[in-house]
Design an enzyme around this catalytic site. Sequence first.
Site, PDB file in Angstrom:
ATOM      1  N   THR A  80       2.968  -1.279   8.608  1.00  0.00           N
ATOM      2  CA  THR A  80       3.582  -1.707   9.944  1.00  0.00           C
ATOM      3  C   THR A  80       3.833  -3.306   9.412  1.00  0.00           C
ATOM      4  O   THR A  80       4.609  -4.031  10.241  1.00  0.00           O
ATOM      5  CB  THR A  80       2.617  -1.823  11.088  1.00  0.00           C
ATOM      6  N   CYS A 103       3.246  -3.059   3.980  1.00  0.00           N
ATOM      7  CA  CYS A 103       2.324  -2.220   4.378  1.00  0.00           C
ATOM      8  C   CYS A 103       3.201  -1.136   5.332  1.00  0.00           C
ATOM      9  O   CYS A 103       4.212  -1.397   5.692  1.00  0.00           O
ATOM     10  CB  CYS A 103       0.816  -2.469   4.612  1.00  0.00           C
ATOM     11  N   ASP A 149       0.948  -1.094   0.001  1.00  0.00           N
ATOM     12  CA  ASP A 149       0.026  -0.023   0.123  1.00  0.00           C
ATOM     13  C   ASP A 149       0.965   1.259   0.026  1.00  0.00           C
ATOM     14  O   ASP A 149       2.211   0.930  -0.158  1.00  0.00           O
ATOM     15  CB  ASP A 149      -0.831  -0.097   1.263  1.00  0.00           C
ATOM     16  N   HIS A 181      11.257 -23.095  10.098  1.00  0.00           N
ATOM     17  CA  HIS A 181      10.325 -23.774  11.283  1.00  0.00           C
ATOM     18  C   HIS A 181       8.897 -23.451  10.468  1.00  0.00           C
ATOM     19  O   HIS A 181       8.095 -24.506  10.896  1.00  0.00           O
ATOM     20  CB  HIS A 181      10.212 -22.837  12.627  1.00  0.00           C
ATOM     21  N   HIS A 227       8.929 -29.713  12.324  1.00  0.00           N
ATOM     22  CA  HIS A 227       8.144 -28.643  11.933  1.00  0.00           C
ATOM     23  C   HIS A 227       6.949 -28.905  10.859  1.00  0.00           C
ATOM     24  O   HIS A 227       5.982 -28.448  10.986  1.00  0.00           O
ATOM     25  CB  HIS A 227       8.856 -27.391  11.579  1.00  0.00           C
TER      26      HIS A 227
HETATM   27  C1  RB5 Z   1      -1.944   2.768   6.514  1.00  0.00           C
HETATM   28  O1  RB5 Z   1      -1.855   3.998   7.061  1.00  0.00           O
HETATM   29  C2  RB5 Z   1      -1.673   1.802   7.628  1.00  0.00           C
HETATM   30  O2  RB5 Z   1      -2.675   1.510   8.187  1.00  0.00           O
HETATM   31  C3  RB5 Z   1      -1.149   0.351   6.905  1.00  0.00           C
HETATM   32  O3  RB5 Z   1      -0.080   0.860   5.960  1.00  0.00           O
HETATM   33  C4  RB5 Z   1      -0.682  -0.564   7.596  1.00  0.00           C
HETATM   34  O4  RB5 Z   1       0.080  -0.477   8.522  1.00  0.00           O
HETATM   35  C5  RB5 Z   1      -1.788  -1.490   8.277  1.00  0.00           C
HETATM   36  O5  RB5 Z   1      -1.598  -2.486   8.872  1.00  0.00           O
END
Ligand code: RB5
Length: 150
Positions: A67, A65, A8, A98, A133
């Site tokens: 996080t 994304c 994203d 694993h 595993h």
């Molecule tokens: C977008 O702002 C953010 O929420 C997305 O990139 C991600 O981190 C979601 O888990």
Amino acid sequence: MQIGLACDHGGFELKEELKSFLRSVNIEPADMGTFAEDSVDYPDFGMLVAEKVSRGELERGILICGTGIGMSILANKFPGVRAALANDLYSARLSREHNDSNILVIGGRIVAKDLAKEIVRVWLETPFSAGRHKRRLEKIEAIEKKNFKG
Ligand code: RB5
């Protein structure tokens, strides 16, 4: 190896870096977007890769994304997908040894570019160690089969 790549807006910059990195190691990834920094919804792009890995149309995928959490939650909804959020080298290695992870997820707002490239390198080079595993993954697969109504 056929690898799908998607992100994203939170992962766009890193996706572009990793695309170049993959090309430098002779892997041409299937880039499924997003293709700009405009705000988008990560499920719309992550699903394109996760679906193909799930169907066996792609061997592996890399999702990014902000996080890595949203993409992980999404990707693990798809049968046969073992998506691992690995923002460090140890997790990347163990996710292969694993967990036989077939999708690597990275937080584009958490991991520096050079570290992300190393994470990808380790993830690509580390084999599944099977043994005990394998039994554990078979248990997850059995649960998935029992619960999946699709
Ligand atoms: C977008 O702002 C953010 O929420 C997305 O990139 C991600 O981190 C979601 O888990």
